[in-house]
Enzyme design. Structure first.
Site, short mmCIF file in Angstrom:
data_model
loop_
_atom_site.label_atom_id
_atom_site.label_comp_id
_atom_site.label_asym_id
_atom_site.label_seq_id
_atom_site.Cartn_x
_atom_site.Cartn_y
_atom_site.Cartn_z
NE ARG A 227 41.15 48.53 34.82
CZ ARG A 227 40.08 47.75 34.65
NH1 ARG A 227 39.69 46.94 35.61
NH2 ARG A 227 39.43 47.74 33.50
CD GLU A 256 45.15 42.89 36.69
OE1 GLU A 256 44.59 42.48 35.66
OE2 GLU A 256 44.55 43.47 37.60
CG HIS A 274 41.15 41.63 36.14
ND1 HIS A 274 41.87 42.75 35.84
CD2 HIS A 274 39.85 42.00 36.01
CE1 HIS A 274 41.06 43.75 35.54
NE2 HIS A 274 39.82 43.32 35.63
C1 DGY Z 1 36.26 45.65 33.23
O1 DGY Z 1 35.22 45.42 32.62
O2 DGY Z 1 36.78 46.75 33.28
C2 DGY Z 1 36.91 44.51 33.91
O3 DGY Z 1 37.77 44.91 34.90
C3 DGY Z 1 37.67 43.71 32.89
O4 DGY Z 1 38.72 44.48 32.40
#
Ligand code: DGY
Length: 308
Positions: A227, A256, A274
């Site tokens: 993240r 994002e 992402h």
């Molecule tokens: C997750 O599964 O957390 C990925 O980062 C997609 O949000």
């Protein structure tokens, strides 16, 4: 009910199988909640959207927040717990895919493959010779922030590259073959690459501070598949611009889909939108597990993958 835009096939199944409706945006939201909020028993959402306390309060019969994705930092889990709302996610099924992404980013940023690809496409080869020499990824010291399921899978892959693995977690992992550092900055000083694999949320927000980044030094690399909130993004940009970090491979960003303009202009960063879990196989498995969690809740009141 569905909150936020999800994978189209998941939306279709939710509409067909459960007659689910999507929570509208803007002005229509109020009307929708006034008319239907009292009927909603489960919400399906993703890590991108989540459900906050104010929405939970508009859904008096809500019993489950079913998350498409492993990360659930956008849902207020404490508020859910206080209201007896279960929250589920999709662990395991995306571990390999996200770990592959981390290793690909590490290789790409150190070897400069994406930059070399741009060099070829711009017609600069061979008129400008070859792109600059890069750094070898094998035999490196790699520090992993967050040795959980995904962090462990990344470590396992990098052992195959003869890398020396260390990690930082809140607590040492029992029987781990890797070196534990209780202090993140100390680990950053000792490694060539720091890979972030820690969950997002309040507990990890800003954990990778300017000091931690500076400790990596001008030959150090950062890879983030977790993240953006875990990193001080402003400090990251400043250190990259100042040549105080060798490069960064990023699949996630603090705000994002906004990517800092300065990053777009740097050649020593690899930027992905992402897509860590973005393969046909993994997304299908995530969809299946999301629906299994929902089914389980609707039939028994519990979910298969509770997050608390
Ligand atoms: C997750 O599964 O957390 C990925 O980062 C997609 O949000």
């Amino acid at each position: 009910m569905q909150v936020g835009t999800l994978k189209p096939s998941l939306t279709k199944t939710l509409e067909r199988r459960y007659r689910a409706i999507e929570l509208p945006e803007g002005e229509d939201r109020e009307t929708f909640l006034a008319e239907h909020g009292g009927d909603v028993t489960a919400v399906v959402t993703s890590g991108r959207f989540g459900v906050q306390a104010d929405l939970m309060d508009r859904l008096p019969k809500l019993g489950a927040v079913v998350n498409f994705g492993v990360g659930f930092d956008t849902t207020d889990v404490e508020a859910a717990q206080a209201r007896n709302i279960v929250v589920s996610n999709t662990p395991d099924v995306l571990t390999d895919c996200v770990a592959d992404t981390a290793v690909a980013l590490l290789l790409d940023v150190m070897r400069g493959f994406s930059a070399a690809d741009r060099f070829v496409r711009a017609g600069r080869w061979p008129s400008e010779g070859n792109p600059p020499l890069t750094r070898q990824a094998s035999n490196r010291r790699v520090g992993i922030l967050g040795l959980g399921r995904i962090g462990g899978a990344i470590a396992h892959r990098l052992v195959g590259f003869n890398c020396t693995i260390s990690y930082h977690n809140r607590r040492e992992v029992a029987a781990s073959p890797y070196t534990y550092y209780a202090d993140l900055a100390e680990m950053a000083r000792e490694v060539d690459v720091l890979v972030i694999a820690a969950a997002g949320g309040a507990g990890t927000s800003g954990l990778v501070t300017r000091d931690v980044l500076a400790a990596l030094g001008p030959k150090g690399y950062l890879v983030n598949i977790a993240r953006g909130s875990v990193v001080d993004e402003d400090a990251l940009v400043e250190l990259l611009l100042a040549g105080q970090l060798a490069g960064a491979g990023l699949d996630v960003f603090a705000h994002e889909p906004k990517v800092p303009q300065a990053l777009l202009e740097l050649d020593n960063v690899v930027l992905l939108p992402h897509v860590g879990s973005g393969t046909v196989e993994t997304r299908a498995a995530m969809e299946e597990l999301t629906l299994a969690n929902l089914d389980n809740f609707l039939h028994s009141g519990t979910v298969l993958n509770p997050v608390y």
